[in-house]
Design a protein around this motif. Structure first.
Motif, PDB file in Angstrom:
ATOM      1  N   VAL A 111       0.770  -1.346   0.108  1.00 36.14           N
ATOM      2  CA  VAL A 111      -0.160   0.069   0.027  1.00 36.14           C
ATOM      3  C   VAL A 111       0.719   1.106  -0.123  1.00 36.14           C
ATOM      4  O   VAL A 111       0.530   1.985  -0.884  1.00 36.14           O
ATOM      5  N   GLU A 159      -5.531  -0.730  -6.185  1.00 33.69           N
ATOM      6  CA  GLU A 159      -6.652  -1.724  -5.616  1.00 33.69           C
ATOM      7  C   GLU A 159      -7.056  -3.073  -6.403  1.00 33.69           C
ATOM      8  O   GLU A 159      -6.577  -2.865  -7.626  1.00 33.69           O
ATOM      9  N   ARG A 199      -8.618   0.746  -1.760  1.00 34.02           N
ATOM     10  CA  ARG A 199      -8.495   2.129  -1.686  1.00 34.02           C
ATOM     11  C   ARG A 199      -9.932   3.138  -1.795  1.00 34.02           C
ATOM     12  O   ARG A 199     -10.806   2.787  -2.634  1.00 34.02           O
ATOM     13  N   ALA A 207      -6.345   3.468   2.467  1.00 31.73           N
ATOM     14  CA  ALA A 207      -6.530   1.932   2.064  1.00 31.73           C
ATOM     15  C   ALA A 207      -6.978   1.141   3.027  1.00 31.73           C
ATOM     16  O   ALA A 207      -6.711   1.461   4.412  1.00 31.73           O
TER      17      ALA A 207
END
Length: 233
Positions: free
Chosen positions: A19, A25, A59, A117
């Motif tokens: 992340v 995503e 996300r 996220a």
């Protein structure tokens, strides 16, 4: 995109690092074995080879439903997929996101946040299940089925999860809650909740609009449970 490693400490921890590196995503990470796997409230998650240990990330966008409800997205997706092996009648979703097969836990879901996220960790007992823990557990193998390859299972799960994520984002939380409640224990089921502020017993009275558990106690009051361990009585 699905990444694979043989051994890691925790797929959730690795996904947190991805992340921060800007992973998009829909990225997934699967490990054959975890050395420091964990479940809710920091419990160790026993991780022998043959089971699924995977994490993905969502996300968050403006207008998305509350982040904690992603646990229910994962639960209904996993329930849909496992029905291919067990059929609908042997599976039950227990609040907020445990799947029970023949009344024993077969999977676990853990959400963790990182910036904007949400990391969604999913473990499924395909070939093995832990023994000697505080609740019954099982696996597809223990239920008499030939367990799928974890990589193949994840490929199917990623597709089903993406479909439910799109509905969560496009149609709203209500469609997920409706499916969740259709697959959960029926209203009136006796439950015991071990919440951060103590234990409470009552009857399941459905879900609140944000996914909180509605528990009707003996005095007729409705208690909203946002966090805690739930046990079927």
């Amino acid at each position: 995109m699905i990444h694979h490693v043989a051994v890691t400490g925790s797929t959730n921890d690795d996904m947190m690092a991805l992340v921060r590196d800007g992973a998009p995503e829909g990225t997934w990470l699967r490990a054959d074995r975890q050395e420091s796997g964990r479940g809710r409230q920091g419990r160790p998650w026993i991780s022998p080879p043959g089971n699924l240990y995977a994490s993905t990330l969502v996300r968050r966008m403006a207008g998305d439903p509350p982040a904690p409800s992603l646990a229910m997205v994962a639960a209904v997706a996993l329930d849909e997929l496992l029905q291919a092996w067990l059929g609908p009648d042997r599976l039950l979703i227990k609040w907020p996101n445990d799947l029970l097969a023949d009344s024993a836990k077969i999977s676990g879901i853990l959400l963790e946040g990182a910036d904007r996220a949400v990391v969604v960790g999913i473990g499924v007992n395909l070939a093995y299940h832990p023994e000697g823990i505080d609740r019954p557990a099982t696996s597809l193998a223990a239920l008499g089925l030939s367990p799928p390859d974890p990589g193949d299972f994840l490929a199917d799960l990623a597709a089903v999860f993406a479909a439910w994520l799109a509905r969560w984002r496009g149609e709203g939380l209500g469609v997920v809650l409706a499916r969740w409640q259709a697959r959960a224990h029926p209203p009136g089921t006796a439950l015991s909740v071990r919440a951060p502020d103590g234990a409470i017993d009552g009857l399941y009275d459905g879900l609140d609009a944000d996914g909180a558990l509605r528990l009707r106690t003996a005095d007729g009051c409705i208690h909203l449970v946002h966090a805690g361990d739930v046990f079927l009585l």
